[in-house]
Design an enzyme around this catalytic site. Sequence first.
Site, PDB file in Angstrom:
ATOM      1  N   TRP A 120     -49.040  15.294  11.976  1.00  0.00           N
ATOM      2  CA  TRP A 120     -47.874  15.751  12.727  1.00  0.00           C
ATOM      3  C   TRP A 120     -46.901  16.525  11.831  1.00  0.00           C
ATOM      4  O   TRP A 120     -47.291  17.157  10.861  1.00  0.00           O
ATOM      5  CB  TRP A 120     -47.191  14.586  13.458  1.00  0.00           C
ATOM      6  N   GLU A 162     -46.946  -2.714   9.425  1.00  0.00           N
ATOM      7  CA  GLU A 162     -46.469  -3.183  10.726  1.00  0.00           C
ATOM      8  C   GLU A 162     -47.538  -3.701  11.692  1.00  0.00           C
ATOM      9  O   GLU A 162     -47.844  -3.043  12.696  1.00  0.00           O
ATOM     10  CB  GLU A 162     -45.664  -2.072  11.415  1.00  0.00           C
ATOM     11  N   TYR A 185     -34.484  -1.715  11.456  1.00  0.00           N
ATOM     12  CA  TYR A 185     -33.767  -0.480  11.789  1.00  0.00           C
ATOM     13  C   TYR A 185     -32.312  -0.859  11.989  1.00  0.00           C
ATOM     14  O   TYR A 185     -31.965  -1.626  12.886  1.00  0.00           O
ATOM     15  CB  TYR A 185     -34.430   0.225  12.985  1.00  0.00           C
ATOM     16  N   GLU A 203     -39.955  -0.237   4.589  1.00  0.00           N
ATOM     17  CA  GLU A 203     -39.501   0.738   5.589  1.00  0.00           C
ATOM     18  C   GLU A 203     -38.241   0.237   6.265  1.00  0.00           C
ATOM     19  O   GLU A 203     -38.186  -0.907   6.711  1.00  0.00           O
ATOM     20  CB  GLU A 203     -40.605   0.967   6.637  1.00  0.00           C
ATOM     21  N   ALA A 249     -35.281   1.193  16.389  1.00  0.00           N
ATOM     22  CA  ALA A 249     -36.690   0.962  16.095  1.00  0.00           C
ATOM     23  C   ALA A 249     -37.609   2.082  16.562  1.00  0.00           C
ATOM     24  O   ALA A 249     -38.694   2.272  16.005  1.00  0.00           O
ATOM     25  CB  ALA A 249     -37.137  -0.369  16.704  1.00  0.00           C
ATOM     26  N   TRP A 282     -36.962   5.353   5.819  1.00  0.00           N
ATOM     27  CA  TRP A 282     -37.785   6.156   6.729  1.00  0.00           C
ATOM     28  C   TRP A 282     -36.933   7.276   7.326  1.00  0.00           C
ATOM     29  O   TRP A 282     -35.920   6.963   7.935  1.00  0.00           O
ATOM     30  CB  TRP A 282     -38.323   5.226   7.832  1.00  0.00           C
ATOM     31  N   LYS A 302     -38.364  16.310  12.168  1.00  0.00           N
ATOM     32  CA  LYS A 302     -38.374  16.030  13.600  1.00  0.00           C
ATOM     33  C   LYS A 302     -36.947  15.792  14.086  1.00  0.00           C
ATOM     34  O   LYS A 302     -36.107  15.265  13.353  1.00  0.00           O
ATOM     35  CB  LYS A 302     -39.239  14.783  13.857  1.00  0.00           C
ATOM     36  N   GLU A 319     -34.985  13.627  15.271  1.00  0.00           N
ATOM     37  CA  GLU A 319     -34.797  12.194  15.488  1.00  0.00           C
ATOM     38  C   GLU A 319     -33.711  11.661  14.555  1.00  0.00           C
ATOM     39  O   GLU A 319     -33.469  12.224  13.482  1.00  0.00           O
ATOM     40  CB  GLU A 319     -36.088  11.407  15.215  1.00  0.00           C
TER      41      GLU A 319
END
Length: 325
Positions: free
Chosen positions: A59, A159, A220, A248, A254, A282, A287, A289
């Site tokens: 990606w 994970e 997160y 991470e 999340a 992370w 991207k 985000e």
Amino acid sequence: MKKIFLMLFLSGLLSIPAFAQNTDWVAQNGRLKVKDGKIVNSKNVPPQLRGISLSWSIWQGRKYYNPQVVSWLQSDFNINLLRVSMAVQPDSGYLQQPAEQEKLVVKTVDAAIANGLYVLIDWHDHHADQHLAPSKAFFTKMAKRYAGKPNVIYEVFNEPEKIAWQTVKDYATQVIAAIRKYDATNLIIVGSPTWDQDIDVAAKDPIKGYENIAYSFHFYASDPNHQEVLMKKADEAIAAGLPIMVTEWGVGEANGNGEFNLEKTNNWLAWMERNQLSWANWNITDKNETTAILQPGASIKGKWKPEALTPAGQYIRTQLRKLNH
């Protein structure tokens, strides 16, 4: 986004500290090991490594798997830990293109070693227990190549989803055995159920029979479900003597997006500092985000100016330049 930039500006986080000095962190700390429930360096002191995770090796994040980016993260962000997140199950991942993925990982790990960094080789898979044979084959190759290189840390299961700890443990034990045939000492990181959150469960029944095994913990920082209850799980594991690395964490939620809550993020960062936990944030991708470090279209060769960084990127860069000294 404008609100986040304003908050960062008012808190002084958009100021640019003095340029980071190049440091060979591995020469300084030596081979990592586990002693008395903590990850320590060759002098038996917790090194508290701090760094960044590359994104999935497919990606949008794939294009940042190159020596120029690794060098820039070392010299400008002042990282001392890089996580190489090799995608396994999705299309174009290791299961479909093992030779291509292995070549990409080796190139990036070698760049990290050349820059004096510690580097996590991450089997970035939510279902690694279903992919035992390819995992053993991959880590056997990595152990043969990097045995004797104190830079390298093996992360064998990113994970696990909501599966039993015994399933994770059985898988990890077999991969550890494969690694230890060729690399007797380098640190190995094991995941825990529920996306590396059930660290307290692992603490009650840790892997035995091998040295230098530690466990990953993920959170997160702004996620409403990743606050006091999750922190308490980790506190219980630490109190039980389980060696932990935060392989991470993100400033957002999340799903990688959502809110960037500065207060909650600072709270989690302070918690890691109090507990001397090493961490990788992370993630390096452009991207659109919340947790992405880079703005869309950021150069694939590093050398990013401040405006090429997202609010997350501005925050993490400032913290790394301040804390890693």
